[in-house]
Scaffold this active site. Structure first.
Site, PDB file in Angstrom:
ATOM      1  N   HIS A 460       0.998  -1.207  -0.108  1.00 58.02           N
ATOM      2  CA  HIS A 460      -0.040   0.102  -0.097  1.00 58.02           C
ATOM      3  C   HIS A 460       0.877   1.284   0.042  1.00 58.02           C
ATOM      4  O   HIS A 460       0.584   2.221  -0.507  1.00 58.02           O
ATOM      5  CB  HIS A 460      -0.914  -0.050   1.077  1.00 58.02           C
ATOM      6  N   GLU A 697     -23.630  -0.037 -22.368  1.00 59.42           N
ATOM      7  CA  GLU A 697     -22.733  -1.182 -21.594  1.00 59.42           C
ATOM      8  C   GLU A 697     -23.244  -2.442 -22.155  1.00 59.42           C
ATOM      9  O   GLU A 697     -22.294  -3.339 -21.780  1.00 59.42           O
ATOM     10  CB  GLU A 697     -22.916  -1.033 -20.101  1.00 59.42           C
ATOM     11  N   ASP A 721     -17.856  -2.673 -19.203  1.00 62.14           N
ATOM     12  CA  ASP A 721     -19.017  -3.594 -19.369  1.00 62.14           C
ATOM     13  C   ASP A 721     -19.273  -4.276 -20.673  1.00 62.14           C
ATOM     14  O   ASP A 721     -19.401  -5.140 -21.075  1.00 62.14           O
ATOM     15  CB  ASP A 721     -20.228  -3.021 -18.753  1.00 62.14           C
ATOM     16  N   CYS A 768     -16.671   6.363 -20.917  1.00 62.62           N
ATOM     17  CA  CYS A 768     -16.082   6.571 -19.594  1.00 62.62           C
ATOM     18  C   CYS A 768     -15.289   5.498 -19.025  1.00 62.62           C
ATOM     19  O   CYS A 768     -15.133   5.300 -18.033  1.00 62.62           O
ATOM     20  CB  CYS A 768     -17.104   7.064 -18.646  1.00 62.62           C
TER      21      CYS A 768
HETATM   22  C1  PEP Z   1     -17.934   0.645 -17.815  1.00 63.87           C
HETATM   23  O1  PEP Z   1     -18.610  -0.218 -17.592  1.00 63.87           O
HETATM   24  O2  PEP Z   1     -17.102   1.090 -18.414  1.00 63.87           O
HETATM   25  C2  PEP Z   1     -17.941   1.835 -16.493  1.00 63.87           C
HETATM   26  C3  PEP Z   1     -17.478   2.966 -16.862  1.00 63.87           C
HETATM   27  O3  PEP Z   1     -18.797   1.593 -15.636  1.00 63.87           O
HETATM   28  P1  PEP Z   1     -18.249   0.415 -14.426  1.00 63.87           P
HETATM   29  O4  PEP Z   1     -16.753   0.345 -14.647  1.00 63.87           O
HETATM   30  O5  PEP Z   1     -18.245   1.485 -12.975  1.00 63.87           O
HETATM   31  O6  PEP Z   1     -18.899  -0.776 -14.470  1.00 63.87           O
HETATM   32 MG    MG Z   2     -20.159  -0.426 -16.230  1.00 61.46          MG
END
Ligand code: PEP
Ligand code: MG
Length: 835
Positions: A460, A697, A721, A768
């Site tokens: 850590h 996703e 996802d 994202c």
């Molecule tokens: C994704 O699935 O790319 C996303 C940004 O959501 P999470 O990683 O929180 O599932």
């Molecule tokens: Mg996601």
């Protein structure tokens, strides 16, 4: 002392269907059995009854463990247990009914194994219930002693019925990460496992027991199993063990490459005394050494009733487990799965039966829960350290840190060791080891660098030092601790060297080195504040993925132009209860405050899949990634959705740039239903409309983007996802996750389809997921028509630099070539380092 040692438990010491009228009668009955069998002097019964007067021996779940006073151990002739099964129950304390009395007569620690077994039993309510009604005394004996009977010290440890031989071929030996994977796999089977190295045996279901074997590369072991599920279970365990070899070798090769990298760091002018460790946070620091001598913390020993202590410990362990899960989840998203694995391995300690039992036992002996827990963790940490293996020594530090977290829950007043006596000028802080909590709270104004005697590059301390941008070295050995307080030193965190007593010439050269690095950083800082506009004038918005207001400042400093993804599940994961509407409102307000006029996209709660929240008590699902997750859960749980939306719309009333988006959308009905809830709540709180978006996703959302587009204001693609659902690879799968490449042409085609569907209705699309923070990925996504990229803040400068050095026309051509590729590797091969 009798010649033949009596068994700890035998059929004559088990009485089924007993009907004692009172607790006292139960204790006396058990003691009569022990006396008749020659284990105790009859007077020991009085001692047990006296113990009841000063401590509560009710363990919980209908089990009580009466035992005598320590000073009366002389009345014990042989270690033994007497069991009374009381199907109708006997009142132990007001409101506490005992159905299973385990009377303990123990001079030494022979009964610890039984206690360990009991704690396991307490977690297995079904088995416990069966014991309360069984008519077979052997079932009771089997449950309590059979699989914990210690092997006679002189006899060689025997293997179990089915076995395979293996020579450890993990270059770093069996360290915590692979070991915790073994434990995961072993625990899925009901078979009993054993691993043997020479005469030493370990339990593959128990992390500490595995680590204590101290297995190194080249050690020959026998892994064996027995029980109904032995064949299948052993095959699965073998597959898991062998399946990690490649990964371990690859990790070791990477570590070796890092180690061989010629010293890029500072080279002193003179031959200075040096302490060599491992570089853990790049950069050079000059300062006087301050050795942190941690005063031993005094843990008050405040006994409480055993059941209160047990409950407190249970609560503390549960909350700490949740905290660590949230930390692992967050770290996986921000830094990567390997770093997150550290926290998962840490969490294993919380389920360690030896550790928990030892703590329970100390409580049973009459100590307070905080003291007992601390003592148990310390004893175990010392045991790990004593094995002389640096990897296990690092685990000891982890255990102490987990221990500290749990302690903080048990006794919040036990503040962590603070660093109040630091010298005024920035120093190089030297310590045996630093817990993550202490590292995270360091006063950066007064610390120039960190050097620890223990720890490893993935500890850590190392991760946090890198996150804090602090030059750091770890594993500098105890030689570090012998350095005289105040010695001037130059710490090179890139090469892991602490150069002592530099000459004036060395100082001049080190200062020049630091100045050059600072100038480079300053250039980057200037660049990262600039927009991500390509050379031919195409601008991409750059957002940051941050979860709480405290992270906003750093994100903006890294060049974030807003927050493209606020994962709100951390508000739920980090605490033991659902945050109220007001609490959520306060957080969203502070996010907006911290951002000023920059935009904020808040994602509604995305629970399910890998993000489980214990306190929501959701039903267990066979396939949580394909179950009631994200929007599906929100639509089923207005008690979660409505307060969140109310808090968000209340925050929107200040007129700032807030957008809401929904996770895991798969159908138009979900979109229209969620929009309707939003509209109802907006009207209720009398708030202005805010842009409503959906996350893409799931392949169905990408394919149907043109259908969804008229109903949403924007799309944000969650490539993490989308990749897992497009390629049918669990994003956390230890073997497959590496193949879940978001640059797979199938994923790129889904992204393209989304952009086209959105464009048909004038909607913008952002990304994202993790690939947005990869400079090559960002270049490709830009070429595919993505308008906004949101990423972990530290990725921003490199992404901006890459885009600013590109031409949009080139990126469009690059995207077209990528879409035509047959494999993810072929896509990656298009990366010439510059697009
Ligand atoms: C994704 O699935 O790319 C996303 C940004 O959501 P999470 O990683 O929180 O599932
Ligand atoms: Mg996601």
């Amino acid at each position: 002392m009798s010649a033949a040692v009596k068994p700890l438990l035998s059929p004559e010491l088990v009485r089924l269907a007993a009907r004692p009228a009172t607790k006292e009668a139960a204790i006396r009955e058990a003691c009569q059995m022990l006396t008749a069998a020659g284990y105790i002097d009859a007077a020991y019964a009085e001692s047990m009854l006296r113990r009841e007067g000063v401590a509560n021996t009710f363990l919980g779940h209908g089990v009580a463990i009466p035992h005598g006073m320590i000073e009366d151990r002389g009345l014990i002739c042989e270690n033994g247990l007497a069991i009374l099964q009381v199907p109708d129950g006997v009142e132990w304390n007001p409101g506490q009914t005992t159905r299973f009395v385990v009377a303990i007569a123990a001079q030494s620690d022979a009964h610890i194994t039984v206690l360990r077994r009991l704690t396991r039993l307490l977690q297995d309510e079904e088995r416990l219930a069966a014991l309360v009604t069984t008519t077979d005394p052997r079932a009771v004996i089997a449950a309590l002693v059979d699989d914990v009977a210690p092997a006679a010290p002189s006899a060689p440890a025997a293997d179990l019925a089915e076995r395979f031989d293996w020579v450890v071929d993990y270059p770093a030996g069996l360290h915590a990460r692979p070991a915790s994977h073994w434990v995961d796999v072993a625990r899925r089977s009901s078979a009993r496992f054993q691993i043997r190295s020479g005469a030493e045996t370990g339990d593959p279901k128990n992390l500490v027991s595995l680590l204590q074997l101290g297995l190194r590369a080249g050690d020959a072991v026998v892994v064996s199993a027995e029980g109904a599920d032995a064949t299948v279970g052993l095959a699965q365990l073998k597959a898991a063990i062998l399946g990690l070899t490649l990964q371990e070798k690859a990790d070791a090769a990477r570590a070796a490459i890092r180690a061989e990298t010629p010293a890029i760091g500072w080279k002193p002018e003179t031959a200075l005394p040096v302490v060599v460790g491992i570089g853990a946070g790049p950069g050079l620091a000059i300062g006087p050494v301050h050795v942190l001598r941690t005063a031993a913390i005094v843990i008050p020993d405040d006994p409480v009733s055993l059941s209160d202590g047990g409950n407190a410990l249970h609560e503390a362990l549960t909350t700490t487990r949740e905290q660590l899960a949230a930390l692992a989840d967050d770290t996986a998203r921000r830094l990567g799965p390997s770093e997150a694995a550290i926290f998962k391995a840490q969490a294993e300690f919380l389920s360690d039966t030896d550790l928990v039992t030892l703590a329970c036992q100390l409580m049973v002996e009459g100590h307070g829960p905080a003291w007992s827990w601390h003592e148990a963790a310390e004893r175990m940490a010392r045991k790990l350290e004593a094995l002389g293996n640096p990897l296990l020594a690092a685990r000891a530090a982890d255990l102490r840190d987990v221990g500290q977290r749990v302690l903080g829950r048990l006794a919040p007043t036990l503040a962590l060791g603070s660093l109040t006596d630091l010298p005024a000028e920035p120093c190089i802080l030297v310590a045996a080891d630093l817990s993550p909590s202490v590292t995270a709270s360091l006063d950066m104004e007064r610390i120039a660098g960190l050097a620890t005697a223990q720890g490893g590059p993935t500890s850590h301390t190392a991760i946090l030092a890198r996150t804090l941008g602090l030059p750091a070295m770890v594993a500098g050995t105890d030689a570090l601790l012998d350095i005289a307080e105040g010695t001037l030193a130059v710490l090179d965190g890139s090469t892991g060297r602490l150069h002592l007593a530099p000459t004036e010439a060395d100082l001049v050269s080190a200062r020049a080195f630091i100045a050059a690095a600072a100038a480079k950083r300053a250039r980057e800082a200037e660049e990262r504040a600039l927009p991500a506009t390509t050379r031919d004038g195409h601008r991409v918005e750059i957002g940051a993925n941050v979860n709480n207001p405290a992270q906003v400042e750093t994100a903006v400093a890294q060049g974030a132009e807003g927050v493209g993804l606020m994962r709100t599940e951390f508000l739920f994961l980090e605490r033991g209860a659902t945050p109220s509407e007001d609490e959520q409102f306060a957080v969203y307000e502070s996010m907006l405050d911290a951002l000023g006029d920059r935009p904020l996209i808040v994602r509604a709660l995305d629970i399910g899949g890998d993000k489980q929240v214990a306190h929501l008590d959701l039903p267990r699902e066979e396939n949580p990634f394909l179950g009631v997750r994200g929007a599906r859960l929100l639509l089923r749980r207005p008690d979660l959705l409505d307060p969140q939306l109310r808090a968000l719309y209340r925050a929107a009333k200040s007129g700032r740039r807030l957008s809401i988006m929904f996770p895991m959308i798969t159908s138009l009905q979900e979109v229209t239903a969620l929009r309707a809830v939003c509209e109802r709540i907006r009207a209720e709180v009398d708030a202005p409309a805010v842009p409503l978006g959906i996350m893409v996703e799931v392949p169905s959302a990408a394919m149907m983007a043109d259908v969804f587009a008229p109903h949403v204001d924007f799309f944000s693609i969650g490539t993490n996802d989308l990749t897992q659902y497009a390629l049918a690879i669990d994003r956390q799968h230890p073997e497959l996750a590496a193949e879940a490449d978001s640059l797979h042409p199938a994923v790129l085609r889904l992204i393209r389809k989304t952009v086209e569907g959105a464009a048909a209705h004038g909607r913008w699309v952002g990304v994202c997921g993790g690939i947005a923070g990869d400079p090559f990925g960002a270049a490709l996504l830009t070429g595919l028509g993505i308008a906004e990229l949101s990423m972990t803040p530290r990725d921003i400068p490199a992404v901006k630099a890459r885009l600013r050095a590109s031409d949009f026309a080139e990126l469009t051509a690059l995207a077209a070539r990528a879409l035509a590729c047959e494999t993810a590797d072929a896509v990656r091969a298009l990366d010439g380092g510059r697009s």
